[in-house]
Design a protein around this motif. Structure first.
Motif, PDB file in Angstrom:
ATOM      1  N   ARG A  78       0.842  -1.205   0.000  1.00 10.92           N
ATOM      2  CA  ARG A  78       0.000   0.000   0.000  1.00 10.92           C
ATOM      3  C   ARG A  78       0.878   1.257   0.000  1.00 10.92           C
ATOM      4  N   PRO A  79       1.778   1.387  -0.941  1.00 12.52           N
ATOM      5  CA  PRO A  79       2.729   2.512  -0.904  1.00 12.52           C
ATOM      6  C   PRO A  79       2.060   3.875  -1.025  1.00 12.52           C
ATOM      7  N   VAL A  80       1.020   3.971  -1.869  1.00 14.08           N
ATOM      8  CA  VAL A  80       0.362   5.261  -2.061  1.00 14.08           C
ATOM      9  C   VAL A  80      -0.333   5.698  -0.780  1.00 14.08           C
ATOM     10  N   VAL A  81      -0.992   4.760  -0.104  1.00 15.20           N
ATOM     11  CA  VAL A  81      -1.679   5.081   1.152  1.00 15.20           C
ATOM     12  C   VAL A  81      -0.672   5.531   2.205  1.00 15.20           C
ATOM     13  N   VAL A  82       0.443   4.818   2.305  1.00 13.43           N
ATOM     14  CA  VAL A  82       1.475   5.171   3.292  1.00 13.43           C
ATOM     15  C   VAL A  82       2.029   6.564   3.017  1.00 13.43           C
ATOM     16  N   LEU A  83       2.362   6.829   1.765  1.00  9.94           N
ATOM     17  CA  LEU A  83       2.933   8.135   1.425  1.00  9.94           C
ATOM     18  C   LEU A  83       1.910   9.251   1.592  1.00  9.94           C
ATOM     19  N   ALA A 143       9.037   0.490  -3.041  1.00 13.51           N
ATOM     20  CA  ALA A 143       8.036  -0.298  -3.767  1.00 13.51           C
ATOM     21  C   ALA A 143       7.544   0.452  -4.995  1.00 13.51           C
ATOM     22  N   LEU A 144       7.341   1.753  -4.867  1.00 13.19           N
ATOM     23  CA  LEU A 144       6.896   2.533  -6.019  1.00 13.19           C
ATOM     24  C   LEU A 144       7.954   2.551  -7.119  1.00 13.19           C
ATOM     25  N   LEU A 145       9.209   2.629  -6.703  1.00 12.91           N
ATOM     26  CA  LEU A 145      10.285   2.638  -7.692  1.00 12.91           C
ATOM     27  C   LEU A 145      10.497   1.265  -8.316  1.00 12.91           C
ATOM     28  N   GLY A 146      10.267   0.214  -7.533  1.00 12.81           N
ATOM     29  CA  GLY A 146      10.450  -1.140  -8.044  1.00 12.81           C
ATOM     30  C   GLY A 146      11.886  -1.400  -8.472  1.00 12.81           C
ATOM     31  N   ARG A 147      12.057  -2.069  -9.603  1.00 10.73           N
ATOM     32  CA  ARG A 147      13.403  -2.373 -10.097  1.00 10.73           C
ATOM     33  C   ARG A 147      14.149  -1.091 -10.493  1.00 10.73           C
ATOM     34  N   ARG A 148      13.383  -0.024 -10.786  1.00  4.01           N
ATOM     35  CA  ARG A 148      14.022   1.235 -11.168  1.00  4.01           C
ATOM     36  C   ARG A 148      14.826   1.834 -10.023  1.00  4.01           C
ATOM     37  N   VAL A 154       3.544  11.586   4.565  1.00  7.85           N
ATOM     38  CA  VAL A 154       4.231  12.779   4.045  1.00  7.85           C
ATOM     39  C   VAL A 154       3.515  14.057   4.481  1.00  7.85           C
ATOM     40  N   PRO A 155       2.178  14.158   4.317  1.00  6.66           N
ATOM     41  CA  PRO A 155       1.509  15.372   4.816  1.00  6.66           C
ATOM     42  C   PRO A 155       1.655  15.548   6.324  1.00  6.66           C
ATOM     43  N   ALA A 156       1.615  14.441   7.074  1.00  5.72           N
ATOM     44  CA  ALA A 156       1.754  14.549   8.529  1.00  5.72           C
ATOM     45  C   ALA A 156       3.121  15.114   8.910  1.00  5.72           C
ATOM     46  N   LEU A 157       4.166  14.642   8.261  1.00 10.50           N
ATOM     47  CA  LEU A 157       5.507  15.150   8.551  1.00 10.50           C
ATOM     48  C   LEU A 157       5.660  16.605   8.104  1.00 10.50           C
ATOM     49  N   LEU A 158       5.028  16.955   6.987  1.00  3.45           N
ATOM     50  CA  LEU A 158       5.090  18.341   6.532  1.00  3.45           C
ATOM     51  C   LEU A 158       4.384  19.279   7.509  1.00  3.45           C
TER      52      LEU A 158
END
Length: 718
Positions: free
Chosen positions: A375-380, A683-688, A384-388
């Motif tokens: 669930r990378p999108v949910v985590v980010l 996870a979002l980046l994957g092999r990249r 990210v907004p909370a830390l900002l």
């Protein structure tokens, strides 16, 4: 390189140990000579206008520093008190080194309007040597204290600097006395034995001794701040725990696969030693940005921290392998499937033949990684907004040199400050903005400058210059004082006029930070990028690492601003909102926290990289890497949080700010960022994530450090 080092350490362990013992003796012998060469002139920046004016006054003006005494708690008109004060004034005027002591009863403004307090300023001669100045101050203080009144407080000038530095050192010593036993107890729990638990402390002591020796050498060429010693001990202990924990846990893991202690040491250095090497270099590079600033304070911080990092790193890859080769047979191997609890050590990794989450080692961290990677999108989108939001207060951060208000209410300097604040108009006892009008200025220049303040005085200096004092309202470096500096510099135009004093030094320090900070940031970021590329062979992982690290750093700094500048919950820490942060706190929090974050990142990346090279499965490499490194990172962060948290047990605001900032930075980075944001972004980046352009890939294959441990031998049966 590491293989050569480990072979040398294991072939002649006693020689290596003796060399480090000799360095230890020299460090705590010759190296402690740096204590007599420390300076507390934090805001001084060579070459600035305020420093040039101050140097000119030192040459031509014979008036020196002053100390201030306040007598309160009874009616100042009382004949008995008046007689005592006047006798004290007469005695003070005869003290060698004292230039002037006005009679508070005949000098306007030295008795309060409510008749309950009076001020006795004592001005010293300007050409005194330090020893003579200290003798004059001590004699004057002793005489003033003989005045019989409910409240008699003496501070200011040389005394205030000594009182603030002394309080800072007391708070650091208290923190060390609190944290060291707790850290040792937790190390015993983590390692399950005294021998293994003592190794991080051996590395820490060696690192501090080596840093003292390095600082003593540096002090022959540049000024070293009193804060350098405190930071050295803080970070020296923290990094030693990190590196020793990583190495010893890996050693116990390797011992699970071989009965040969020396072979286990070689494998440990080849695997974890590479991580320690890059971690040390990365932390050191993170702090080289401080060397870009011309401030002796910031430069000495950079030199101090870089020195202790390098020594800790060298001790971890040379002394620790020698100790393990000599005494490692007495350290129990990690159990095949250890359970978490007292008396057990957290294994840095699991058996490579048993990577399933069903293995109890790292199960929690593997589950966290799988949650984040699925669930990378949910985590980010959540974190990210909370830390900002946490980082938002940092956008309004203000810095100041500070005054006695930074001290606890029980200290004498703070009591003098509070007494003046209660009985006298704002600005009483505050150092003035000092203006030097050089020969050749227009005739009306002095008059135009004096018109900027309601309380002023001026006098001629040798050589035709004029000295003007402008008394600001509020604190010594508050907005009124710094605005007054700006107005003087605006009014003077092109006239030969220079401004100095505490407020002017702060204005110049802020300008220096604004001018050099971008260059410092570029220097650090390029260095970090190059090292992380050399470590991983990827161009995207360094960028991702820098971005996530800045999030945790911003959140921690925002919390410090919210508490100590804005005053929220400051009372819970025994402090109060000051309207600004201490000039010393933000640079140290940023530099140290950024370096430590790189530390944890490399611990995790090392394991991810191993799994990626073995399996080629990007997502599984993330899970396996976090499972194998999560406990090491968590234990290291917990131990460091205890060390830094202990600095919040004192009452000196700058130390409280540094303690809170580093504690939060470590905890946020090791939990939210490394356990959730890192696997989500990977996870979002994957092999990249492991991608690099062809030219850079070939450069990494040729020049990058890719030393790996040899394949594990099968455990022999006896």
């Amino acid at each position: 390189m590491l293989a050569t080092i480990s072979r040398a350490a294991t072939r002649r362990p006693l020689t290596v140990i003796l060399v480090w013992l000799l360095m230890l003796l020299i460090g705590f012998g010759l190296g402690t000579g740096v204590f007599g060469r420390l300076v507390d002139s934090v805001p001084d920046v060579p070459g600035t206008e305020s420093e040039r004016a101050a140097a000119y006054l030192d040459r031509v003006d014979k008036s020196g520093e002053s100390i201030t005494a306040v007598v309160a708690g009874t009616a100042v008109a009382d004949p008995g008190l008046r007689s005592q004060v006047q006798r004290a004034v007469a005695d003070l005027r005869t003290v060698s080194g004292v230039a002037d002591v006005p009679d508070p009863y005949t000098t306007h403004g030295l008795t309060s309007e409510d008749g309950k307090a009076l001020v006795i300023p004592v001005t010293l001669k300007g050409d005194l040597k330090f020893k003579d100045k200290k003798t004059a101050v001590d004699t004057a203080v002793e005489r003033i204290r003989r005045i019989e009144a409910p409240d008699v407080h003496v501070s200011g000038g040389l005394l205030l600097g000594q009182q603030m530095s002394g309080r800072a050192q007391e708070d650091v010593q208290r923190a060390e006395l609190i944290s060291l036993p707790v850290v040792l107890a937790l190390l015993l729990v983590v390692f399950g034995g005294l021998r293994a638990a003592g190794l991080p402390l051996v590395i820490a002591i060696s690192g501090v001794a080596g840093a003292f020796l390095a600082l003593f050498t540096f002090s022959q060429f540049t000024d070293i701040s009193v804060y350098a010693i405190q930071v050295t001990t803080m970070l020296g202990l923290g990094l030693a725990v990190d590196y020793a924990l990583l190495m010893v846990v890996r050693f116990r893991e390797e011992r699970r696969h071989t009965d040969d202690v020396v072979e286990a040491v070689h494998r440990t250095v080849a695997g974890a030693g590479r991580t320690v090497l890059f971690s040390g270099l990365t932390v050191a590079v993170s702090l080289t940005g401080l060397l870009v600033f011309p401030s002796p304070f910031l430069r000495s911080m950079g030199l101090a921290v870089a020195a202790v990092v390098v020594v800790d790193m060298l001790a971890a890859v040379t002394l620790l392998p020698a100790l393990l080769a000599r005494f490692g047979a007495r350290i129990a191997p990690a159990a095949q499937s250890e359970k978490t609890g007292p008396g057990t050590a957290p294994a840095e990794g699991a058996d490579p033949d048993s990577d399933s989450d069903s293995d109890s080692e790292g199960r929690v961290f593997a589950r966290l990684a799988r949650f984040a990677t699925r669930r990378p999108v949910v985590v980010l989108a959540t974190l990210v907004p909370a830390l900002l939001v946490l980082a938002l207060p940092a956008a309004g951060m203000k810095i100041s040199i500070g005054d006695a208000k930074q001290l606890p209410s029980t200290t004498e300097a703070r009591q003098l400050y509070d007494t003046l604040d209660a009985h006298f108009p704002p600005g009483t006892g505050v150092s003035p903005v000092t203006v030097v009008v050089r020969p050749g200025a227009a005739p009306d220049t002095v008059a135009r400058i004096r018109a900027l303040s309601d309380t002023t005085d001026s006098r001629a200096l040798p050589g035709g210059a004029t000295l003007v004092h402008l008394q600001p309202t509020g604190s010594v470096d508050g907005k009124a004082a710094t605005d007054l500096v700006g107005r003087v510099r605006e009014v003077r135009g092109s006239e030969p006029v220079e401004v100095t004093g505490v407020a002017a030094r702060l204005v110049d320090f802020r300008a220096m930070l604004a001018d050099r900070a971008p260059w410092a940031a570029v220097t650090v970021l390029i260095g970090i990028f190059v090292l992380l590329f050399a470590f991983t062979g990827s161009v995207l992982i360094p960028l991702r690492t820098i971005a996530t690290t800045l999030l945790s750093l911003g959140a921690a700094l925002g919390a410090v601003v919210w508490v100590f500048q804005d005053g929220h919950l400051a009372g819970a820490l025994g402090a109060e909102g000051l309207g600004s942060l201490s000039l010393t706190a933000p640079p140290l929090i940023i530099a140290i926290a950024f370096g430590l974050a790189m530390d944890y990142e490399l611990f995790i990346l090392a394991r991810m990289r191993e799994s990626w090279q073995q399996t080629g499965d990007a997502q599984e490499a993330v899970v396996t890497g976090l499972r194998r490194s999560g406990r090491v990172v968590s234990c290291a962060a917990l131990l460091l949080a205890i060390v830094f948290g202990a600095f919040m047990t004192g009452g000196f605001s700058p130390i409280l700010q540094i303690g809170l900032g580093l504690t939060l930075a470590v905890l946020i980075d090791a939990t939210v960022v490394r356990m959730l944001l890192v696997p989500a972004t990977m996870a979002l980046l994957g092999r990249r994530a492991w991608w690099a352009p062809g030219a850079l890939r070939r450069a990494h294959d040729r020049f990058g450090v890719s030393e790996e441990a040899p394949s594990r031998p099968q455990l022999t049966s006896v």
